[in-house]
Design a protein around this motif. Sequence first.
Motif, PDB file in Angstrom:
ATOM      1  N   ALA A  44       0.802  -1.227   0.000  1.00  0.00           N
ATOM      2  CA  ALA A  44       0.000   0.000   0.000  1.00  0.00           C
ATOM      3  C   ALA A  44       0.836   1.279   0.000  1.00  0.00           C
ATOM      4  O   ALA A  44       0.549   2.201  -0.775  1.00  0.00           O
ATOM      5  CB  ALA A  44      -0.974  -0.012   1.180  1.00  0.00           C
ATOM      6  N   ASP A  48       0.824   3.477  -5.456  1.00  0.00           N
ATOM      7  CA  ASP A  48       0.633   4.451  -6.532  1.00  0.00           C
ATOM      8  C   ASP A  48       1.918   4.671  -7.326  1.00  0.00           C
ATOM      9  O   ASP A  48       1.900   4.711  -8.559  1.00  0.00           O
ATOM     10  CB  ASP A  48       0.144   5.782  -5.960  1.00  0.00           C
ATOM     11  CG  ASP A  48      -1.304   5.719  -5.510  1.00  0.00           C
ATOM     12  OD1 ASP A  48      -2.055   4.857  -6.011  1.00  0.00           O
ATOM     13  OD2 ASP A  48      -1.684   6.520  -4.644  1.00  0.00           O
ATOM     14  N   THR A  85      -6.496   2.820  -3.645  1.00  0.00           N
ATOM     15  CA  THR A  85      -6.114   4.128  -3.105  1.00  0.00           C
ATOM     16  C   THR A  85      -6.970   5.261  -3.659  1.00  0.00           C
ATOM     17  O   THR A  85      -6.645   6.429  -3.470  1.00  0.00           O
ATOM     18  CB  THR A  85      -4.632   4.413  -3.386  1.00  0.00           C
ATOM     19  OG1 THR A  85      -4.396   4.386  -4.804  1.00  0.00           O
ATOM     20  CG2 THR A  85      -3.744   3.375  -2.711  1.00  0.00           C
ATOM     21  N   MET A 111      -5.158   0.383   2.198  1.00  0.00           N
ATOM     22  CA  MET A 111      -5.405   1.092   0.942  1.00  0.00           C
ATOM     23  C   MET A 111      -6.444   2.191   1.141  1.00  0.00           C
ATOM     24  O   MET A 111      -6.305   3.302   0.606  1.00  0.00           O
ATOM     25  CB  MET A 111      -5.878   0.100  -0.124  1.00  0.00           C
ATOM     26  CG  MET A 111      -4.913  -1.024  -0.419  1.00  0.00           C
ATOM     27  SD  MET A 111      -3.456  -0.508  -1.344  1.00  0.00           S
ATOM     28  CE  MET A 111      -4.031  -0.731  -3.009  1.00  0.00           C
ATOM     29  N   ILE A 114      -5.069   5.441   2.594  1.00  0.00           N
ATOM     30  CA  ILE A 114      -4.408   6.296   1.605  1.00  0.00           C
ATOM     31  C   ILE A 114      -5.449   7.038   0.773  1.00  0.00           C
ATOM     32  O   ILE A 114      -5.296   8.232   0.478  1.00  0.00           O
ATOM     33  CB  ILE A 114      -3.490   5.450   0.704  1.00  0.00           C
ATOM     34  CG1 ILE A 114      -2.343   4.862   1.541  1.00  0.00           C
ATOM     35  CG2 ILE A 114      -2.930   6.287  -0.447  1.00  0.00           C
ATOM     36  CD1 ILE A 114      -1.477   3.873   0.801  1.00  0.00           C
ATOM     37  N   ALA A 115      -6.522   6.355   0.383  1.00  0.00           N
ATOM     38  CA  ALA A 115      -7.595   7.001  -0.367  1.00  0.00           C
ATOM     39  C   ALA A 115      -8.210   8.145   0.432  1.00  0.00           C
ATOM     40  O   ALA A 115      -8.473   9.233  -0.110  1.00  0.00           O
ATOM     41  CB  ALA A 115      -8.667   5.974  -0.731  1.00  0.00           C
TER      42      ALA A 115
END
Length: 291
Positions: A44, A48, A85, A111, A114-115
Amino acid sequence: MSVPNADRSHQSNASANESASPSTMVDGLDKSGERVREMFRQIAPRYDVMNHLLSLNIDKWWRRKAVQSLNIQGDAPILDLCCGTGDLAIAIADAAGPGTQVVGSDFCHAMLEIARDKEAARIRDAAGGSGRQTIPFLEADSMALPFEDNSFQCVTVAFGLRNIADTDQGLSEMARVCQPGGQVLVLEFSQPTLPVLKQTYSFYFRHVLPRIGQWMARNDKSAYEYLPESVGKFPCGEALAKRMRDIGLQNVTFRPLTLGVATIYVGEKPSGQTSHAEMATERENEALVTT
């Protein structure tokens, strides 16, 4: 438009579906909820960066094309499951406008954190988020979504369907919570068919990507070995389109991107069917006719 009410009768079965389903081994590939969740928890923090690097930033273009494929009408909400994310959910919300509520769901807490951070940063940077509604990112099992039937005008998934232990159950849940006449969209890796490209892509995916991924992410190498295995064993093109038709969607189309490295699939929920049970009954009737 508020977030659709959760149907707890579906949510209560989430853990059982993740851990006890007999279909978690697919062609020798372990897709159990515990294994997949832990794998994504490990990667995670670098997810990105790795996505953009390993795809040469083409993944951003793929998501833009997915958003452009949606027929967003009115202010009925939209669901992005296996949202990771949050990139696709955020892109959809930006395109949909201030009146449309977008919801993201995933079963990996790391995850989702982070989103949520991305969405919070967007609101700060845009002095209130340019007027659009904030995206709630909810923890949920995609094989037992905690939403009532017919809740969303569009239901999407990007690069996550192949990670669901039971593909047909995942698609069935997407159709269940989609409104009659609404869209179900899948963006997923696929396999190029051009001979030279197919061989080059296969070599990169199986031998180069896992080594770069392990070095960059500093995690158990199984995460980036799982990626090519899961793509290689997942149906693509007409095979996945047929799976979408088989669970009751109509007017299913698919569009290869970047010479077939990824594909967008779009299906519609029949406008005359208001419940998941009605879709199942129609599929059974069609099966009887063809036998």
